[in-house]
Design a protein around this motif. Sequence first.
Motif, PDB file in Angstrom:
ATOM      1  N   TYR A 102       0.842  -1.211   0.000  1.00  0.00           N
ATOM      2  CA  TYR A 102       0.000   0.000   0.000  1.00  0.00           C
ATOM      3  C   TYR A 102       0.874   1.257   0.000  1.00  0.00           C
ATOM      4  N   ARG A 103       1.861   1.295   0.897  1.00  0.00           N
ATOM      5  CA  ARG A 103       2.676   2.504   1.066  1.00  0.00           C
ATOM      6  C   ARG A 103       3.447   2.829  -0.220  1.00  0.00           C
ATOM      7  N   ASN A 104       4.049   1.798  -0.822  1.00  0.00           N
ATOM      8  CA  ASN A 104       4.838   2.053  -2.034  1.00  0.00           C
ATOM      9  C   ASN A 104       3.950   2.457  -3.210  1.00  0.00           C
ATOM     10  N   SER A 105       2.732   1.971  -3.249  1.00  0.00           N
ATOM     11  CA  SER A 105       1.788   2.409  -4.290  1.00  0.00           C
ATOM     12  C   SER A 105       1.452   3.884  -4.086  1.00  0.00           C
ATOM     13  N   ALA A 138      -4.770  -2.096   5.567  1.00  0.00           N
ATOM     14  CA  ALA A 138      -4.967  -1.230   4.402  1.00  0.00           C
ATOM     15  C   ALA A 138      -5.395   0.164   4.859  1.00  0.00           C
ATOM     16  N   LEU A 139      -6.400   0.218   5.724  1.00  0.00           N
ATOM     17  CA  LEU A 139      -6.937   1.510   6.155  1.00  0.00           C
ATOM     18  C   LEU A 139      -5.921   2.267   7.009  1.00  0.00           C
ATOM     19  N   GLN A 140      -5.288   1.561   7.912  1.00  0.00           N
ATOM     20  CA  GLN A 140      -4.298   2.178   8.795  1.00  0.00           C
ATOM     21  C   GLN A 140      -3.143   2.773   7.988  1.00  0.00           C
ATOM     22  N   THR A 141      -2.662   2.022   7.015  1.00  0.00           N
ATOM     23  CA  THR A 141      -1.523   2.482   6.206  1.00  0.00           C
ATOM     24  C   THR A 141      -1.909   3.730   5.403  1.00  0.00           C
ATOM     25  N   HIS A 157     -10.990   2.728  -1.508  1.00  0.00           N
ATOM     26  CA  HIS A 157     -10.846   1.275  -1.395  1.00  0.00           C
ATOM     27  C   HIS A 157     -12.065   0.689  -2.090  1.00  0.00           C
ATOM     28  N   VAL A 158     -11.814   0.048  -3.228  1.00  0.00           N
ATOM     29  CA  VAL A 158     -12.909  -0.442  -4.059  1.00  0.00           C
ATOM     30  C   VAL A 158     -13.054  -1.941  -3.847  1.00  0.00           C
ATOM     31  N   LEU A 159     -14.087  -2.303  -3.101  1.00  0.00           N
ATOM     32  CA  LEU A 159     -14.281  -3.694  -2.684  1.00  0.00           C
ATOM     33  C   LEU A 159     -15.323  -4.344  -3.591  1.00  0.00           C
ATOM     34  N   LYS A 171     -14.191  -1.695  10.039  1.00  0.00           N
ATOM     35  CA  LYS A 171     -12.870  -1.195  10.471  1.00  0.00           C
ATOM     36  C   LYS A 171     -12.807   0.329  10.357  1.00  0.00           C
ATOM     37  N   LEU A 172     -13.375   0.862   9.280  1.00  0.00           N
ATOM     38  CA  LEU A 172     -13.342   2.313   9.096  1.00  0.00           C
ATOM     39  C   LEU A 172     -14.148   3.010  10.200  1.00  0.00           C
TER      40      LEU A 172
END
Length: 177
Positions: A102-105, A138-141, A157-159, A171-172
């Motif tokens: 996630y971070r590198n994206s 994912a959300l935290q990052t 975030h497309v689920l 989680k959100l």
Amino acid sequence: MQITVNQTVIEIVCADITEEETDAIVNAANSTLSGGAGVDGAIHRAGGPAIMAECRKIGGCPVGEAVITTGGNLKARYVIHTVGPVYRGGGRGEAALLASAYRNSLKLAVKKGVGSISFPAISCGVYGYPVHEAASLALQTCLEFARSSAELKLIRHVLFDERTYDIFAGKLKKLMT
Ligand code: ADP
């Protein structure tokens, strides 16, 4: 459902990522960038052969890292291909690798001047990552990134299915309180 962190809106939706209109969409690729099932196959099908042509030139991408190509025929200008970890019980650095993906994206998006980006639930399909844990990470990052950088205006975030959406939503909600 969304929250605003610093100058970034973080949003979750239940949808098909190939239809996103953000500047970039993220592909949950494999390390050979050779395409596959799931979201990877869907992105290449919808985006056309220009994406694979660039993937071949790039040659590959290590787990936890990210590379960028054209969006081809997609509405998104770019596809950021990242490689999440295969889940093998959680004791093999999977959490750090998923957070890195996630971070590198996000970092690559900022480097390319992208203002909005959409993520799928990386590693939550064939790679077997438990969705509850992956959703928190994912959300935290993304939240941490938004706190330290104001360049991205929108992170989605497309689920793809309701179960995954509901878990991300739960989680959100917790993060909002
Ligand atoms: P991985 O190999 O990283 O697990 P998958 O493509 O198998 O990648 O699955 C990642 C997630 O992407 C899963 O939750 C899957 O349901 C979802 N997915 C599959 N197709 C799409 C799509 N068109 N748009 C958004 N998400 C999708």
